[in-house]
Motif scaffolding. Structure first.
Motif, PDB file in Angstrom:
ATOM      1  N   ILE A 529       0.840  -1.213   0.000  1.00  0.00           N
ATOM      2  CA  ILE A 529       0.000   0.000   0.000  1.00  0.00           C
ATOM      3  C   ILE A 529       0.868   1.253   0.000  1.00  0.00           C
ATOM      4  O   ILE A 529       0.626   2.206  -0.756  1.00  0.00           O
ATOM      5  CB  ILE A 529      -0.955  -0.026   1.204  1.00  0.00           C
ATOM      6  CG1 ILE A 529      -1.965  -1.159   1.047  1.00  0.00           C
ATOM      7  CG2 ILE A 529      -1.681   1.311   1.351  1.00  0.00           C
ATOM      8  CD1 ILE A 529      -2.834  -1.374   2.268  1.00  0.00           C
ATOM      9  N   HIS A 532       2.507   1.797  -3.446  1.00  0.00           N
ATOM     10  CA  HIS A 532       1.569   2.343  -4.433  1.00  0.00           C
ATOM     11  C   HIS A 532       1.264   3.809  -4.136  1.00  0.00           C
ATOM     12  O   HIS A 532       1.107   4.617  -5.066  1.00  0.00           O
ATOM     13  CB  HIS A 532       0.276   1.529  -4.444  1.00  0.00           C
ATOM     14  CG  HIS A 532       0.361   0.291  -5.271  1.00  0.00           C
ATOM     15  ND1 HIS A 532       0.179   0.290  -6.632  1.00  0.00           N
ATOM     16  CD2 HIS A 532       0.617  -1.002  -4.930  1.00  0.00           C
ATOM     17  CE1 HIS A 532       0.307  -0.936  -7.098  1.00  0.00           C
ATOM     18  NE2 HIS A 532       0.585  -1.742  -6.085  1.00  0.00           N
ATOM     19  N   ALA A 533       1.172   4.161  -2.868  1.00  0.00           N
ATOM     20  CA  ALA A 533       0.889   5.551  -2.515  1.00  0.00           C
ATOM     21  C   ALA A 533       2.023   6.471  -2.978  1.00  0.00           C
ATOM     22  O   ALA A 533       1.778   7.581  -3.473  1.00  0.00           O
ATOM     23  CB  ALA A 533       0.691   5.670  -1.008  1.00  0.00           C
ATOM     24  N   ASP A 536       1.793   6.542  -7.183  1.00  0.00           N
ATOM     25  CA  ASP A 536       0.605   6.960  -7.921  1.00  0.00           C
ATOM     26  C   ASP A 536       0.581   8.465  -8.136  1.00  0.00           C
ATOM     27  O   ASP A 536       1.024   9.230  -7.275  1.00  0.00           O
ATOM     28  CB  ASP A 536      -0.659   6.523  -7.170  1.00  0.00           C
ATOM     29  CG  ASP A 536      -1.849   6.337  -8.106  1.00  0.00           C
ATOM     30  OD1 ASP A 536      -2.191   7.309  -8.818  1.00  0.00           O
ATOM     31  OD2 ASP A 536      -2.431   5.245  -8.121  1.00  0.00           O
ATOM     32  N   TRP A 542      -5.272   6.296  -2.367  1.00  0.00           N
ATOM     33  CA  TRP A 542      -4.692   5.421  -1.344  1.00  0.00           C
ATOM     34  C   TRP A 542      -4.891   5.947   0.072  1.00  0.00           C
ATOM     35  O   TRP A 542      -4.725   5.190   1.029  1.00  0.00           O
ATOM     36  CB  TRP A 542      -3.198   5.220  -1.628  1.00  0.00           C
ATOM     37  CG  TRP A 542      -2.999   4.690  -2.995  1.00  0.00           C
ATOM     38  CD1 TRP A 542      -2.658   5.390  -4.107  1.00  0.00           C
ATOM     39  CD2 TRP A 542      -3.229   3.351  -3.416  1.00  0.00           C
ATOM     40  NE1 TRP A 542      -2.646   4.565  -5.203  1.00  0.00           N
ATOM     41  CE2 TRP A 542      -2.995   3.295  -4.800  1.00  0.00           C
ATOM     42  CE3 TRP A 542      -3.604   2.171  -2.750  1.00  0.00           C
ATOM     43  CZ2 TRP A 542      -3.112   2.129  -5.539  1.00  0.00           C
ATOM     44  CZ3 TRP A 542      -3.721   1.011  -3.488  1.00  0.00           C
ATOM     45  CH2 TRP A 542      -3.485   0.997  -4.862  1.00  0.00           C
ATOM     46  N   SER A 761      -7.632   1.066   0.745  1.00  0.00           N
ATOM     47  CA  SER A 761      -6.365   0.864   0.040  1.00  0.00           C
ATOM     48  C   SER A 761      -6.330  -0.492  -0.640  1.00  0.00           C
ATOM     49  O   SER A 761      -5.859  -0.635  -1.772  1.00  0.00           O
ATOM     50  CB  SER A 761      -5.197   0.989   1.021  1.00  0.00           C
ATOM     51  OG  SER A 761      -5.120   2.297   1.533  1.00  0.00           O
ATOM     52  N   ASN A 764      -8.380  -0.503  -3.790  1.00  0.00           N
ATOM     53  CA  ASN A 764      -7.682   0.137  -4.898  1.00  0.00           C
ATOM     54  C   ASN A 764      -6.653  -0.807  -5.516  1.00  0.00           C
ATOM     55  O   ASN A 764      -6.463  -0.826  -6.732  1.00  0.00           O
ATOM     56  CB  ASN A 764      -6.992   1.419  -4.415  1.00  0.00           C
ATOM     57  CG  ASN A 764      -7.945   2.592  -4.351  1.00  0.00           C
ATOM     58  OD1 ASN A 764      -8.743   2.805  -5.257  1.00  0.00           O
ATOM     59  ND2 ASN A 764      -7.889   3.340  -3.267  1.00  0.00           N
TER      60      ASN A 764
END
Length: 802
Positions: A529, A532-533, A536, A542, A761, A764
């Motif tokens: 998570i 990805h945060a 992105d 997120w 999260s 997503n």
């Protein structure tokens, strides 16, 4: 008569010793008559040429460009109209009788005159297709006359230098709200400067004239480029079609193109780097330093003062090398007359505020005013107080609002930045729990908002869920704590409370999300998570509760929060590539650096910055890292200003208690240096006491003092030390919020928040990768902990598979 474009100084004829005879006298008289006749013919020719040039530069009713005639009607009406006076300015008067309408032509010339006349329609506002016979609906009193012209100034006022022979022609704009063509007595004039250094001559037309009591004026100072306000409106020349409607072809589009900020070609536009040659852009972004010296910028833009000390030193070293290459670039050079291949002048040495004060006084002289009033906001306080120091006997009324650093050294400036932001951020964290739309923010009865905020940033520094081993560079990449500090610093200069609330909402969301990640038992899921945060381009996917766009985003536009914006960092360790080569030159850098004394090496600058950490919290030092060191290392010699220090100057020094750009202590120092002024304090928040939106009643109390001062022509000064209190509504909201806060033993259940954040999260992730399945996550093995849904009641997340 002194030299002028129309009347150059004629050198004396050589004196020969001739016999004093009658024939000699006749010859002498004939020669003198011939010389006078030639001079008259020359002056007449020059006058005709000037008239033709004047007519050529003024917009004509029938002279429309092809671009103008192709505009559509909606495009024409989009931004309102300016009703233009197409008459030529009056002929120049004798320099013995100049005024603001007819200035001394040897130094100043008006080139455009117009009125802002608009028509209204109760249903459709300014919509073109609803307006019929506008000549009947036009306001017969079109308001004050606006003018645009040019002031000729030397590059350097020291007449012993060759730089004195180089001229700049700076654009000036005025709103003639007091003087008219029939005025007998000259009207008082207020010079306005809206700050920056970045505001333009628009300052002179966008501020108060106090009921027509004053003409107002502003100047496009050296190095300042075009702005987005002034002269970007369409000018309408007042012709109508056969039906009495506005003639579409009578618009003059974008007249500012005919009136650049400087006509001499010697003024360099520091505000628009896109106008610079490519080699200049490369030098000022550090490409040249990187190639020639092998010095690289820091890989992470969002540096943490606590943990990234070496990267901060690398940043300062790179900035030092980039600026040295930038200021030596040939773009800034000005060839001097008679120098041949000699050393040219560097434009960057002639943009300081002390020269702007000289330019302002030349402007005053050009229209024959005995005195000039000065009202400055933010950096404009440096402008007005410098003018007060240089020309105290020429200063009339004086107001400085949002006061700059007074001691005038680069190291005190950097400390000033940290102090200002520390005061603002501490106050904002406190009101986060008050009644401004953010009733449930950070902290608890046993933990202050600032303590909660600091605990969260420490979690990021120490928790391994926020650290990653890069695959190529073999470095450890950390979730950048500086990103949260950067969110905070974005509201440093805004008086708009809506932006504070949006920013506080965003910070609250990030803090709760960090707590969620910390509390997650599944280490791998947490890192997925977080990764990805970081990658992105839309962080709100997120982080639940994070606003979709940054504060101030215009409707219909997209400007989301994001950290690195791609996944390359996971391999290379480089984050924020679009800022990897940041621009190390700007109007602020060039002008402020000259104004402040003291220069340091990059290593000394880093050491002094690290020392700030002993006094200020990391979020305050973060702002000082990014706003100040360039001045400390600037590779041109300073030309320091004197801000005020004139006991005879009367006026108002005004400041907010919580000003994130110019701290309150600056106002105290300014008042001490100008002992005849009165200090006015507003208890509120925001840069400059002018337009703070969360307490308009409180702001109005202070502004009424300023209005009365101008309306009475300086006869009514406020009591020295007058304090404008927050309004009763604001005080009541704060007290009620404090009572509610203290009655609540704990803040919002962070565990519950964590479950929801993890759930969203995970969803997503599943949308991006169909192999990921989210189901039945209950936050651990505790059977008594209730399972939380995630928007859909039937879904409870328990584990991550895939």
């Amino acid at each position: 008569r002194p030299p002028s474009p129309l009347c150059p100084q004629i050198p004396p004829l050589p004196c020969s010793r001739l016999p004093y005879t009658g024939e000699t006298m006749v010859k002498a008289r004939l020669g003198l008559l011939m010389l006078l006749g030639a001079a008259r013919l020359s002056i007449a020719s020059a006058g005709a040429a000037l008239l033709v040039a004047s007519m050529a530069t003024l917009p004509q009713e029938t002279a429309l460009s092809e671009q103008s005639t192709t505009k559509t009607v909606p495009e024409v009406a989009e931004r309102g109209l300016l009703f233009a006076s197409m008459s030529s300015p009056p002929p120049p008067p004798s320099p013995a009788t100049p005024n603001i309408r007819n200035p001394d032509p040897s130094t100043f010339k008006w080139e455009l005159s117009f009125y802002k006349c608009t028509w209204t329609n109760s249903l459709y506002g300014y919509s073109w297709y609803t307006v019929k016979k506008p000549q009947e609906e036009l306001n017969p009193d079109c308001g004050p006359e606006y003018r645009v012209g040019y002031l000729t100034v030397p590059l350097d006022y020291d007449d012993s230098t060759v730089e004195n022979e180089i001229s700049l022609e700076l654009r000036v704009s005025a709103k003639l709200a007091c003087s008219t063509g029939d005025s007998v007595e000259p009207c008082p004039v207020i010079f306005y400067h809206n700050g920056g250094p970045s505001s333009n001559d628009h300052s002179g037309t966008s501020n108060k004239n106090y009921g027509g009591r004053y003409d107002t004026i502003g100047i496009a100072q050296r190095g300042i480029g075009e702005d987005d306000y002034w002269l970007h409106e369409q000018i309408y020349n007042g012709t109508f079609d056969a039906d009495g409607n506005i003639n579409q072809n009578s618009f003059l589009f974008d007249p500012y193109k005919k009136f650049p900020v400087d006509k001499s070609g010697n003024n360099k536009n520091l505000a628009d780097s896109n106008s610079w040659p490519q080699h200049t852009q490369n030098a000022c972004r550090g490409y040249q330093a990187q190639v020639e010296q092998g010095i690289h910028p820091p890989k992470n833009w969002y540096l943490d003062p606590e943990e990234d000390k070496q990267e901060i030193r690398n940043k300062f070293r790179f900035a030092d090398a980039a600026m040295r290459a930038c200021v030596k670039d040939k773009h800034w050079k000005i060839e001097l007359p008679g120098q041949g291949t000699g050393k040219p002048a560097n434009f960057l040495d002639y943009v300081g505020t002390h020269l702007l004060a000289r330019d302002i006084d030349r402007l005053r002289e050009s229209f024959g005013a005995e005195k000039l009033s000065c009202y400055g906001f933010s950096y404009g306080t440096a402008v007005c107080s410098t003018y007060a120091a240089q020309f105290p006997d020429k200063l009339d009324l004086f107001v400085v609002n949002g006061n700059v650093d007074h001691p005038g050294t680069t190291d005190t400036y950097q400390t000033n930045v940290a102090d200002a932001f520390n005061q603002l951020a501490t106050k904002l964290l406190k009101i986060c729990n008050n009644g401004y739309g953010n009733s449930n923010c950070l902290g608890s009865r046993d933990e202050s908002p600032a303590e909660h905020f600091e605990r969260t940033t420490n979690e990021i520094r120490t928790n391994p869920k926020f650290r990653f081993n890069t695959t190529e560079s073999k470095e450890v990449f950390k979730f950048p704590v500086g990103f949260i500090y950067h969110m905070f610093s974005s509201v440093r200069s805004t008086p708009d409370s809506a932006k504070w609330i949006e920013t506080l909402d965003a910070i609250k969301a990030v803090v709760h999300w960090v707590n969620a990640i910390v509390n997650m038992p599944d280490f791998e899921l947490a890192q997925v998570i977080v990764r990805h945060a970081i990658s992105d381009r839309n962080l709100s996917k997120w982080i639940p509760g994070l606003p979709a766009n940054r504060p101030g985003t215009q409707p219909g536009q997209s400007n989301p929060y994001w950290i690195c914006g791609n996944s390359d960092w996971h391999a290379t360790g480089t984050c924020k590539q679009h800022r990897y080569h940041w621009l190390y030159m700007s109007t602020t850098t060039a002008i402020n650096s000259l104004d402040y004394a003291n220069r340091f090496s990059w290593l000394q600058t880093a050491q002094l910055t690290e020392f700030l950490g002993q006094k200020y919290p990391p979020f305050a030092v973060y702002k000082a890292i990014n706003d100040g060191p360039k001045y400390m290392m600037y590779p041109r010699e300073p030309t320091p200003c004197v801000y005020g220090f004139r006991s005879g100057v009367k006026g108002i020094v005004i400041n907010s208690l919580y000003d994130g750009a110019t701290p309150y202590i600056n106002a105290k120092t300014m008042r001490e240096g100008m002992s005849s002024t009165a200090l006015v304090t507003w208890q509120g928040i925001g840069h400059c006491v002018e337009s703070a939106t969360y307490d308009t009643e409180g702001v109005a109390k202070c502004l009424r003092k300023v209005d009365t001062y101008f309306e009475t022509r300086g006869a009514t000064l406020p009591i020295d030390g007058f304090t404008c209190r927050n309004s009763k509504q604001i005080v009541s909201l704060e007290e009620q919020a404090r009572e509610n806060f203290e009655a609540t033993p704990t803040p919002e259940d962070l565990t519950s928040s964590s479950h929801h954040a993890v759930c969203l999260s995970c969803k997503n992730l599943a949308e991006k990768d169909p192999t990921i399945v989210c189901q039945f996550y209950s936050g651990g093995n505790d059977p008594d902990r209730p399972c939380r849904d995630c928007d859909l009641p039937e879904i409870c997340i328990d584990e991550l598979l895939g």
